[in-house]
Design a protein around this motif. Sequence first.
Motif, mmCIF file in Angstrom:
data_model
loop_
_atom_site.group_PDB
_atom_site.id
_atom_site.type_symbol
_atom_site.label_atom_id
_atom_site.label_comp_id
_atom_site.label_asym_id
_atom_site.label_seq_id
_atom_site.Cartn_x
_atom_site.Cartn_y
_atom_site.Cartn_z
ATOM 1 N N GLY A 160 0.714 -1.149 0.112
ATOM 2 C CA GLY A 160 0.141 -0.342 -0.172
ATOM 3 C C GLY A 160 0.660 1.051 0.129
ATOM 4 N N THR A 161 0.571 1.963 -0.860
ATOM 5 C CA THR A 161 1.242 3.442 -0.695
ATOM 6 C C THR A 161 0.043 4.625 -0.953
ATOM 7 O OG1 THR A 161 2.933 1.943 -2.817
ATOM 8 C CG2 THR A 161 3.432 4.587 -2.848
ATOM 9 N N ASP A 162 0.834 5.726 -0.488
ATOM 10 C CA ASP A 162 0.339 6.862 -0.262
ATOM 11 C C ASP A 162 1.250 7.890 -0.665
ATOM 12 O OD1 ASP A 162 -2.361 8.929 -0.951
ATOM 13 O OD2 ASP A 162 -2.944 8.226 1.116
ATOM 14 N N ASN A 208 -2.762 -4.460 2.500
ATOM 15 C CA ASN A 208 -2.949 -4.034 1.463
ATOM 16 C C ASN A 208 -3.080 -2.093 1.455
ATOM 17 O OD1 ASN A 208 -2.566 -6.313 0.222
ATOM 18 N ND2 ASN A 208 -3.966 -5.983 -0.809
ATOM 19 N N ALA A 209 -3.245 -2.064 2.531
ATOM 20 C CA ALA A 209 -4.121 -0.671 2.576
ATOM 21 C C ALA A 209 -3.226 0.785 3.052
ATOM 22 C CB ALA A 209 -5.353 -0.811 3.911
ATOM 23 N N PHE A 210 -2.782 1.448 2.624
ATOM 24 C CA PHE A 210 -1.916 2.763 3.262
ATOM 25 C C PHE A 210 -2.903 3.369 3.126
ATOM 26 C CE2 PHE A 210 1.180 5.670 3.862
ATOM 27 C CZ PHE A 210 1.634 5.115 4.302
ATOM 28 N N MET A 211 -2.763 4.741 3.939
ATOM 29 C CA MET A 211 -3.971 5.995 3.199
ATOM 30 C C MET A 211 -3.136 6.629 4.290
ATOM 31 S SD MET A 211 -7.491 4.840 2.203
ATOM 32 C CE MET A 211 -7.500 3.218 1.368
ATOM 33 N N PHE A 212 -3.310 8.507 3.837
ATOM 34 C CA PHE A 212 -2.736 9.153 5.127
ATOM 35 C C PHE A 212 -4.861 10.505 4.825
ATOM 36 C CE2 PHE A 212 1.001 8.595 2.883
ATOM 37 C CZ PHE A 212 2.197 8.774 3.682
ATOM 38 N N GLY A 213 -4.227 10.610 6.210
ATOM 39 C CA GLY A 213 -5.330 11.667 6.255
ATOM 40 C C GLY A 213 -5.231 12.514 7.212
ATOM 41 N N ASP A 214 -6.075 13.349 7.539
ATOM 42 C CA ASP A 214 -5.975 14.539 9.257
ATOM 43 C C ASP A 214 -6.809 14.171 9.506
ATOM 44 O OD1 ASP A 214 -5.438 16.157 11.277
ATOM 45 O OD2 ASP A 214 -5.379 18.216 9.620
ATOM 46 N N PHE A 215 -6.750 13.079 10.533
ATOM 47 C CA PHE A 215 -7.979 13.204 11.184
ATOM 48 C C PHE A 215 -8.513 13.522 12.096
ATOM 49 C CE2 PHE A 215 -5.746 7.962 9.405
ATOM 50 C CZ PHE A 215 -6.394 8.588 8.790
ATOM 51 N N ASP A 216 -7.623 14.534 12.848
ATOM 52 C CA ASP A 216 -7.896 14.936 14.003
ATOM 53 C C ASP A 216 -8.419 16.555 14.037
ATOM 54 O OD1 ASP A 216 -4.988 15.254 13.893
ATOM 55 O OD2 ASP A 216 -5.024 14.621 16.381
ATOM 56 N N ASN A 217 -7.478 16.809 12.807
ATOM 57 C CA ASN A 217 -7.927 18.444 12.254
ATOM 58 C C ASN A 217 -6.796 19.084 12.499
ATOM 59 O OD1 ASN A 217 -8.797 19.771 9.869
ATOM 60 N ND2 ASN A 217 -11.692 20.843 11.837
ATOM 61 N N ASP A 218 -5.601 18.875 13.370
ATOM 62 C CA ASP A 218 -4.796 20.097 13.439
ATOM 63 C C ASP A 218 -3.561 20.314 12.913
ATOM 64 O OD1 ASP A 218 -3.549 18.019 12.966
ATOM 65 O OD2 ASP A 218 -2.417 17.570 15.028
ATOM 66 N N GLY A 219 -4.135 20.049 11.441
ATOM 67 C CA GLY A 219 -3.119 20.806 10.504
ATOM 68 C C GLY A 219 -2.453 19.617 9.812
ATOM 69 N N ASN A 220 -1.823 18.968 10.507
ATOM 70 C CA ASN A 220 -0.528 17.976 10.898
ATOM 71 C C ASN A 220 -0.850 16.383 9.692
ATOM 72 O OD1 ASN A 220 0.885 19.595 10.725
ATOM 73 N ND2 ASN A 220 0.549 18.848 13.346
ATOM 74 N N THR A 221 -0.895 15.932 8.822
ATOM 75 C CA THR A 221 -1.290 14.863 7.712
ATOM 76 C C THR A 221 -0.886 13.281 8.770
ATOM 77 O OG1 THR A 221 -1.571 15.918 6.070
ATOM 78 C CG2 THR A 221 -1.657 13.071 6.236
ATOM 79 N N VAL A 264 -11.210 6.221 3.743
ATOM 80 C CA VAL A 264 -10.622 7.741 4.419
ATOM 81 C C VAL A 264 -11.871 8.869 3.555
ATOM 82 C CG1 VAL A 264 -9.337 9.373 4.780
ATOM 83 C CG2 VAL A 264 -8.409 6.865 5.445
ATOM 84 N N GLY A 265 -12.536 9.182 4.486
ATOM 85 C CA GLY A 265 -12.991 10.132 3.876
ATOM 86 C C GLY A 265 -13.994 11.360 4.807
ATOM 87 N N ASP A 266 -14.393 12.241 4.833
ATOM 88 C CA ASP A 266 -14.874 12.861 6.155
ATOM 89 C C ASP A 266 -16.393 13.090 6.217
ATOM 90 O OD1 ASP A 266 -15.763 14.888 7.385
ATOM 91 O OD2 ASP A 266 -15.212 17.006 6.433
ATOM 92 N N VAL A 267 -17.192 11.792 6.513
ATOM 93 C CA VAL A 267 -18.252 11.526 5.972
ATOM 94 C C VAL A 267 -19.280 12.955 7.431
ATOM 95 C CG1 VAL A 267 -18.015 9.517 6.447
ATOM 96 C CG2 VAL A 267 -18.356 10.055 8.097
ATOM 97 N N ASN A 268 -18.896 13.506 8.162
ATOM 98 C CA ASN A 268 -19.769 14.255 8.943
ATOM 99 C C ASN A 268 -19.097 15.133 8.247
ATOM 100 O OD1 ASN A 268 -17.079 14.391 10.212
ATOM 101 N ND2 ASN A 268 -17.697 13.393 12.137
ATOM 102 N N ASN A 269 -18.658 16.147 7.610
ATOM 103 C CA ASN A 269 -18.043 17.219 6.606
ATOM 104 C C ASN A 269 -17.548 18.173 8.314
ATOM 105 O OD1 ASN A 269 -19.142 16.456 4.378
ATOM 106 N ND2 ASN A 269 -20.954 17.779 5.065
ATOM 107 N N ASP A 270 -16.787 17.424 9.146
ATOM 108 C CA ASP A 270 -16.737 18.141 10.189
ATOM 109 C C ASP A 270 -15.156 19.057 9.451
ATOM 110 O OD1 ASP A 270 -14.629 15.999 10.372
ATOM 111 O OD2 ASP A 270 -15.235 15.846 12.356
#
Length: 590
Positions: A160-162, A208-221, A264-270
Amino acid sequence: MKKNIYTTVAVCLSFFCSQAQLTYTPITNGLNTILFEGGPTEIEVGDIDNDGDLDIVSIGDHGSPMINATETGIMVWKNNGTGTAWSQTQQGGFGYGGCALGDVNNDGKMDIGYSMHHNQSTTDFGDQIMEVALGNGAGTSWTPYDDGLATNGESWGMFGTDFADVNSDGLLDVGANAFGLSGIHVYKNNGSGTWTQTWGMTGGNSKNAFMFGDFDNDGNTDLTAASELGIIWKNNGAGQFSPMQNGFMPADTVQDYGYVCLAVGDVNNDGAKDIGVVDLFAPEVRVFTYNKSLSTWQNISNGLPVNTSGSTWNIALDDMDMDGKCDVVLFEKDSIVIYKGDGAGNWTRSGMILVAEESYVAVRTGDFDHDGYTDIVYLGSSSIGGTNFLRVYLHAVSNPSLAILPNYPQGNECFQPNSVQFIKWQSSVPVGPSAQVTIEFSSAGNSGPWTNVASSIPNSGVYQWTTPAVSSTNCYLRFTISNGSSTQMVITSAAFGIGACTTSTGINDPEEESGISIFPNPSADGIFNIESAEFNVQSLEVHNLLGEKVTSEIINAKTRALNLSEAGTGVYFIQLTSGDKIYAKKVVVQ
């Protein structure tokens, strides 16, 4: 020229909400001109040749190179503009594995990162199990850009690559995990064709899965990986990661790492990314969101089905009907099922596609025909372990009107200044001339003033953006789409932030930067000695792989013995506070 302007997305959604039933048409033309074998892979979707149409990319499923199949190297399927026919090219003598798309040297051309099991090439192109290659802008030729990658214990089975900018320096970095014992690795892009590891761990197995995302919305991925070492990892802003597992999955599910699929996705638009999970050994399909104030993950899966006997093979999160809310796509035996989201973690079954395939080794979504609705692509087999087939399913809309909807950012996101972000939008375009998009930015509210981000770019739905050096929580983007005869304009419906909203924990490696050493490591009896050559260590915290706190102590000394014998064998993470910095170290109790 007809021109309509909307200051929010609400007005332009009316056309899309009018058609509730999601129906799809299968497409195979040009998708199986090569012979696949059977096995895992990743597929990615992106505009390889900068013509505004989303293409498909992979590096093969199992035969490598050309073993029991005709697939090899980097494979590209170019879109004819309507998603109804595809032309395939390939280059290189390697595979199989994962891949990611992005512009790593900021020259405006699409590049590729990939990790593989078989690095059997006799040239620089394909002789490492983790690589990056520069594209020529047409998707027909690739040049190695990979010095320093796969130099920190990646021995086999990378997958898995991102891409993401993990240190906010304006360059895309690369990360990958392994289904072998090579672990999880993140490399910083030095901007010169060389790469330096910022963080990594060997050992452990994974899917296989590897993904980046900012999960706590602090500006760091942050990152998520289907790994025995841990599934979710928090970024300190410098590309170094610590466990972020608390509340996410029970321990027995984490141990089933080999059967976990992630999305990974923003399901609650926060503004923060959320995670969808399918585990063949678990009773449910789940979606989790991170509660920052409580420092824990919360299950928001109301209405999603029970996963009986491993009937659900994969998951995707995307806005399938352009209503501004993320939906769940489940890839089940003989069918694909869509669950509409309400933006609050509730899901309603709203469509099903009957297919011949029983298992899915790779899935992705994207609008291939510019009708405003998200389409589906997957690689799957009609019998588990059999020959794979590449399939596209197009959602059919008759006579779509011109419209555009921001996907990311759409409000509430938090970005670091000078960081690379992927602006995303959905659009519908009437049959005829192709459309172009202009994007503008304001840091002073939705009335501007506006500065140009990109002018008259192809309508691919994605634009790689380096955020400006500003500090504001009142940022907006304005999108203008035009097809020559009419124009539509829309502004993101809520503000997002740059700079002013960000945080950084400043976690560093103790032995590299502080003179703090922890030994012996591994420890047979669970006793570790902590020694600081210069400054007092003020305090420590120890977490397990789930992110749960094992112990914490106040030290205020240069030396300390830490006893983890009662915690049991396993991997632990020690965070040491010294002055205004926090240092992190992985230790093992044998």
